[in-house]
Design an enzyme around this catalytic site. Structure first.
Site, PDB file in Angstrom:
ATOM      1  N   ALA A  75     -72.281 -85.258 -24.494  1.00 52.18           N
ATOM      2  CA  ALA A  75     -73.709 -85.340 -24.158  1.00 52.18           C
ATOM      3  C   ALA A  75     -74.321 -83.955 -23.979  1.00 52.18           C
ATOM      4  O   ALA A  75     -73.882 -83.178 -23.130  1.00 52.18           O
ATOM      5  CB  ALA A  75     -73.890 -86.148 -22.874  1.00 52.18           C
ATOM      6  N   TYR A 142     -79.194 -72.151 -26.195  1.00 49.03           N
ATOM      7  CA  TYR A 142     -78.232 -73.220 -26.488  1.00 49.03           C
ATOM      8  C   TYR A 142     -76.805 -72.690 -26.362  1.00 49.03           C
ATOM      9  O   TYR A 142     -75.971 -73.271 -25.656  1.00 49.03           O
ATOM     10  CB  TYR A 142     -78.489 -73.803 -27.887  1.00 49.03           C
ATOM     11  CG  TYR A 142     -77.380 -74.719 -28.335  1.00 49.03           C
ATOM     12  CD1 TYR A 142     -77.164 -75.928 -27.688  1.00 49.03           C
ATOM     13  CD2 TYR A 142     -76.531 -74.361 -29.379  1.00 49.03           C
ATOM     14  CE1 TYR A 142     -76.123 -76.765 -28.064  1.00 49.03           C
ATOM     15  CE2 TYR A 142     -75.492 -75.194 -29.766  1.00 49.03           C
ATOM     16  CZ  TYR A 142     -75.292 -76.386 -29.102  1.00 49.03           C
ATOM     17  OH  TYR A 142     -74.257 -77.206 -29.464  1.00 49.03           O
ATOM     18  N   GLY A 285     -83.111 -66.049 -36.314  1.00 49.45           N
ATOM     19  CA  GLY A 285     -81.895 -66.381 -35.582  1.00 49.45           C
ATOM     20  C   GLY A 285     -80.739 -66.879 -36.431  1.00 49.45           C
ATOM     21  O   GLY A 285     -79.704 -67.249 -35.897  1.00 49.45           O
TER      22      GLY A 285
END
Ligand code: UDP
Length: 330
Positions: A75, A142, A285
């Protein structure tokens, strides 16, 4: 046979893991808040708990109720671009969410964890292929949200001798269940293979290649695409190998790269559709090349990816897309 709690079991990779574990006769509980997961992707033979990871008290109840032996923790939010514009959401979901999970595991004595990490923790590595010992220096929130978890795991394991975990650093995950029962359904869809297949279906008018002036043989970016069924198989192998005190770190890739142009060609060959492809500017990126040295897990656990032909991953994904043009939605 183990009682396995799969967080994110209604998501793309998690749902494939659940299917694989059930086929291996494990008892599986899916935990998902259905924020981005799909109820229809939850396996009929799995128990289901709709819960957010940050609900620690309820999580303690779930771990106890299902007599959990091991947690496979998928998750997470997983869009690099979104993590740049909404960093707090990523640290809250991914880092604080995992902290809550660990507190619940600690409170209930669950001592095994397989954690979904990412090659984004390496940032722009100085060498290719990427080995597990390269410095980890993410270039987006992230990647940091996952690297912080790896750090927390090291410290927690150092203080708890009988705890065991593996952090699996994924490269680009692709494909879907060969039997067509599960697939990829993201909103918005930004990953290259689904984008190409949506173009083949006529759902989008064209595909844009993000830059062809990279220092690579054909000028487009190179990535390591691992088939999702191989990826989840590696999880099961790692879970079986975990012994008290283990701290394992593995790259999960096929160990070779494919360029964007090669993936485009594979999608055209598999679908037989000559969809429109245009050249656009670089996407911020994007490192020019990312591919794994996949030898550590091969040497230590004798595991390697079976699917190394990009066309097979695209082929499986295509079956799913053709049969489910609206994903799980319709
Ligand atoms: N890419 C592209 N056009 C798209 C989507 C992706 O050219 O519409 C390129 C992207 O720049 C990268 C590669 O395809 O080099 C893989 O991108 P994806 O988003 O699938 O995965 P990432 O490597 O970013 O996790």
């Amino acid at each position: 046979m183990m009682n396995v709690l799969v967080t994110g079991g209604a998501g793309y990779i998690g749902s494939h893991a659940v299917k694989h574990l059930i086929e291996q006769r494990h008892r599986v509980t899916v935990l998902d808040n259905l924020d981005r997961g799909h109820r229809q992707a939850i396996h009929k033979q799995a128990a289901f708990e709709q819960l957010d990871l940050r609900q620690t008290q309820e999580l303690i109840g779930v771990l106890n109720k299902h007599k959990t032996d091991c947690v496979m923790h998928f998750a997470a939010l997983a869009y690099v671009g979104e993590s740049v514009t909404q960093p707090l959401r990523y640290y809250d979901n991914n880092t604080a969410g995992t902290l809550s999970l660990l507190r619940a595991m600690d409170a209930t004595g669950v001592k095994r964890l397989v954690f979904s990490s990412t090659c984004a923790t390496y940032g722009e590595p100085e060498r290719m292929p990427i080995t597990e010992d390269l410095p980890q220096s993410p270039i987006n929130p992230y990647g940091w949200s996952k690297l912080f978890v790896e750090r927390i795991l090291r410290d927690y394991a150092a203080a708890n001798d009988d705890f065991a975990y593996a952090a699996l650093r994924y490269f680009n995950v692709a494909g879907s269940a060969a039997d067509g029962s599960l697939g990829e359904d993201h909103e918005p869809e930004t990953h290259i293979i689904p984008v190409l297949l949506n173009a083949a279906l006529g759902k989008i008018p064209k595909v844009t290649i993000f830059g062809d002036d990279y220092p690579t043989p054909d000028g487009t970016c190179i990535r390591d695409y691992i088939h999702v069924e191989d990826l989840v198989d590696a999880h099961a192998v790692v879970m079986a190998a975990l012994k008290p005190g283990d701290q394992r770190f593995y790259n999960l890739g096929i160990g070779k790269g494919h360029s964007v142009k090669q993936v485009v060609e594979a999608a055209k060959a598999v679908t037989g559709v000559d969809f429109k492809v245009e050249l656009g500017p670089r996407r911020p990126g994007d490192p020019p090349q990312l591919y794994a040295d996949a030898s550590k897990i091969k040497n230590e656990l004798n595991w390697q990816a079976r699917v190394t032909d990009i066309r097979q991953a695209v082929e499986n994904a295509w079956q799913w897309f053709k049969q489910h043009p609206d994903g799980y939605g319709a």
